[in-house]
Design an enzyme around this catalytic site. Structure first.
Site, PDB file in Angstrom:
ATOM      1  N   LYS A   1       0.861  -1.181   0.000  1.00 38.01           N
ATOM      2  CA  LYS A   1       0.000   0.000   0.000  1.00 38.01           C
ATOM      3  C   LYS A   1       0.903   1.238   0.000  1.00 38.01           C
ATOM      4  O   LYS A   1       1.443   1.618   1.036  1.00 38.01           O
ATOM      5  CB  LYS A   1      -0.917  -0.021   1.225  1.00 38.01           C
ATOM      6  CG  LYS A   1      -2.065   0.998   1.149  1.00 38.01           C
ATOM      7  CD  LYS A   1      -1.623   2.357   1.622  1.00 38.01           C
ATOM      8  CE  LYS A   1      -2.703   3.406   1.437  1.00 38.01           C
ATOM      9  NZ  LYS A   1      -2.220   4.774   1.704  1.00 38.01           N
TER      10      LYS A   1
ATOM     11  N   GLY B   1       6.437   5.228   8.542  1.00 36.83           N
ATOM     12  CA  GLY B   1       5.631   6.435   8.548  1.00 36.83           C
ATOM     13  C   GLY B   1       5.695   7.109   9.903  1.00 36.83           C
ATOM     14  O   GLY B   1       6.662   6.950  10.649  1.00 36.83           O
ATOM     15  N   SER B   2       4.637   7.821  10.250  1.00 36.35           N
ATOM     16  CA  SER B   2       4.642   8.608  11.481  1.00 36.35           C
ATOM     17  C   SER B   2       4.443   7.725  12.707  1.00 36.35           C
ATOM     18  O   SER B   2       3.832   6.650  12.637  1.00 36.35           O
ATOM     19  CB  SER B   2       3.539   9.662  11.423  1.00 36.35           C
ATOM     20  OG  SER B   2       2.262   9.065  11.570  1.00 36.35           O
ATOM     21  N   THR B   3       4.941   8.210  13.836  1.00 39.08           N
ATOM     22  CA  THR B   3       4.797   7.472  15.083  1.00 39.08           C
ATOM     23  C   THR B   3       3.335   7.342  15.478  1.00 39.08           C
ATOM     24  O   THR B   3       2.905   6.281  15.965  1.00 39.08           O
ATOM     25  CB  THR B   3       5.601   8.167  16.199  1.00 39.08           C
ATOM     26  OG1 THR B   3       6.990   8.127  15.848  1.00 39.08           O
ATOM     27  CG2 THR B   3       5.416   7.466  17.540  1.00 39.08           C
TER      28      THR B   3
ATOM     29  N   GLY C   1       1.827   4.617  13.473  1.00 43.07           N
ATOM     30  CA  GLY C   1       2.417   3.359  13.914  1.00 43.07           C
ATOM     31  C   GLY C   1       1.752   2.827  15.170  1.00 43.07           C
ATOM     32  O   GLY C   1       1.505   1.614  15.311  1.00 43.07           O
TER      33      GLY C   1
ATOM     34  N   GLU D   1       8.895   1.335  11.335  1.00 40.43           N
ATOM     35  CA  GLU D   1      10.008   2.290  11.213  1.00 40.43           C
ATOM     36  C   GLU D   1       9.369   3.659  11.197  1.00 40.43           C
ATOM     37  O   GLU D   1       8.673   4.024  10.252  1.00 40.43           O
ATOM     38  CB  GLU D   1      10.819   2.015   9.941  1.00 40.43           C
ATOM     39  CG  GLU D   1      12.173   2.718   9.920  1.00 40.43           C
ATOM     40  CD  GLU D   1      12.103   4.120   9.331  1.00 40.43           C
ATOM     41  OE1 GLU D   1      12.106   5.087  10.136  1.00 40.43           O
ATOM     42  OE2 GLU D   1      12.043   4.254   8.104  1.00 40.43           O
TER      43      GLU D   1
ATOM     44  N   CYS E   1      13.316  10.621   7.664  1.00 37.43           N
ATOM     45  CA  CYS E   1      13.164  10.242   9.067  1.00 37.43           C
ATOM     46  C   CYS E   1      14.501  10.333   9.799  1.00 37.43           C
ATOM     47  O   CYS E   1      14.536  10.539  11.015  1.00 37.43           O
ATOM     48  CB  CYS E   1      12.570   8.847   9.185  1.00 37.43           C
ATOM     49  SG  CYS E   1      13.340   7.621   8.125  1.00 37.43           S
TER      50      CYS E   1
END
Length: 497
Positions: free
Chosen positions: A191, A243-245, A248, A266, A301
């Site tokens: 995706k 992606g973003s925390t 996540g 990650e 990142c």
């Protein structure tokens, strides 16, 4: 051979045919709902294509295709050398289509064409090659068990792997997931971000041409819905996310609400770059510090967004950093001379500008701070540097994901390490020193998945595991360790007598 200047890339863009459909079970298809979304280029704000907006029916169809292919062992059942041969053919096709894929990446994500042709697309092909070459060389274990037993430890593919990947390095980050997952024998549902889906859609066809069987590699473009549905899906065995925390954390919750699928994350970073007074080369350190935050428009990142400089050398060093920063001039990403491209979309542009405004209120602006080239219709921000009075400042603590550098002053090594580690993140870090003892001791003290000494963001080969401590995530991309994420360990005990 035609010179690849701006005119070359403009001509190629004018002739480019862009595919926007999903790729499921070996063929392109529209979303079952018929919905599409506009894929907008950050270069000029114009619509590149209508892209399939995948929904629940498409997710179910892709996962079912991946499961059928896995259970039929059309890929997992092939010998490692057979998978290797096909993956190498796929990587070769990526290289053959270098210009097309690089152009798609630049148009879609705003990245300079000089970067996509030299880093992003070749790096993705190299990743597939690396894991292809590795997979027939990775064995199991014979356990030193009791003499009446033969004990074996083997790795088997985990099954259906969903990969949800970001927009800053669209094809490269995707390859870090699908490369090892496919090499290990899994089926994959990829995706891509709705901000940058085009290269993923295109390489799916190349995978099919290379001989990867139908259902083994599927691509579902769309907004947040397909990612959430994959995380909740009962028939997905593993989900790898970059992606973003915040997202996540949601994905981990979705896994717990469904089938406890393996989740590998990650996530974000606010990486410290520490420069000591005995730095062996201030010019090189300054150039590296600028590149650490202004390369790829700061959309990294691992961006060295916190520059920690010893008070003794601060003024002289900042002069060099500011001079180096001026070489990153936002320009047309299709021009090979451009060093800094466009912010990925208007949403991210406004987010970064919002942080810059916050910085004006809490820090001293040393360089930049403005949107540029608005007449182009695109989204461009100049390199921006703040001198931050306290490491608690908002711009020095939160991930901005744009070309904004916070400079923090320190007076001792102990203070520098304390400031560096005082973060919810732990992805990357760096230290510049001529003292070997200090280099090793500081590297050991820094809570980060990667520490660079007298360099920044080097080590582009696949041998180094990549990932973070704390809220920068878990698991590792790249290296043989990545295969651990996409395999299950099995112990087999055979009684001899």
């Amino acid at each position: 051979m035609e010179k690849k200047n701006l005119s070359y890339w403009n001509d190629l863009a004018a002739k480019l045919s862009i595919e926007g459909r999903a790729f499921i079970d070996g063929e392109y298809c529209a979303a079952a709902s018929g919905r599409t979304f506009d894929c907008v280029s950050p270069i000029d704000g114009k619509v590149l294509a209508k892209v399939a907006d995948s929904g629940a029916e498409d997710v179910d169809r892709a996962v079912a295709a991946a499961r059928r292919a896995f259970e039929a062992r059309v890929w997992a059942g092939r010998n490692p050398r057979a998978r290797k041969k096909i993956l190498l053919r796929w990587a070769a096709l990526m290289r053959e289509h270098l210009d097309e894929l690089s152009l798609l990446e630049t148009l879609d994500a705003g990245k300079p064409i000089g970067d996509t042709t030299s880093v992003d697309v070749p790096g993705a092909a190299y990743c597939v090659e690396w894991f292809a070459e590795a997979i027939d060389k990775v064995g199991g274990e014979v356990v030193p068990s009791d003499h009446h037993l033969v004990g074996l430890v083997t790795r088997e593919p985990i099954g259906v792997v969903a990969a949800v990947v970001p927009w800053n390095f669209p094809i490269l980050m995707a390859s870090w997931k699908f490369g090892p997952a496919l090499a290990a024998g899994n089926s994959v549902v990829l995706k891509p971000s709705e901000k940058s889906p085009l290269t993923a859609i295109r390489v799916a066809q190349l995978a099919h041409e290379a001989g990867i069987p139908a259902g083994v590699f599927n691509v579902l473009p769309g907004g947040g819905e397909p990612g959430k549905l994959l995380a909740l899906h009962q028939d997905v065995d593993c989900l790898a996310f970059t992606g973003s925390t915040n997202v996540g954390k949601l994905i981990m919750q979705y896994a717990g609400q469904s089938n406890l699928k393996r989740v590998w994350l990650e996530l974000g970073g606010k990486s410290p770059n520490i420069v000591l007074p005995d730095c062996p080369d201030l010019d090189r350190a300054a150039n590296a510090a600028a590149g650490a935050i202004f390369y790829n428009m700061g959309e990294m990142c691992t961006a060295g967004s916190r520059l920690l400089v010893h008070r003794e050398i601060k003024d002289a060093f900042l002069d060099k950093v500011i001079a180096a920063a001026r070489s990153y001039t936002p320009g047309n990403p299709l021009d090979p001379q451009t060093t800094m491209g466009a912010i990925v979309d208007k949403i991210q542009l406004e987010r970064v500008l919002g942080y810059i405004e916050a910085g004006r209120a809490e820090a001293k602006l040393l360089l930049g701070g403005s949107r540029v080239k608005p007449e182009s219709g695109g989204f461009y921000i100049e390199p921006t540097i703040f001198d931050v009075a306290t490491p608690d400042a908002k711009i020095a603590r939160e991930e901005i994901f744009g070309p904004v550098l916070s400079v923090i002053t320190f007076d001792s090594i102990e203070e520098a390490v304390k400031i560096a580690n005082d973060s919810e993140y732990g992805l990357g870090a760096a230290v510049w020193t001529a003292n070997l003892t200090h280099a090793h001791e500081i590297a050991r003290s820094l809570r980060a998945g990667t520490v660079w000494v007298n360099c920044y963001d080097e080590g582009g080969d696949m041998n180094f595991p990549f990932g973070g401590y704390k809220q920068s995530g878990n698991g590792r991309d790249k290296s043989l360790h990545a295969l651990e994420k996409y395999t299950e360990l099995k112990s087999t005990l055979v009684r001899l007598r």
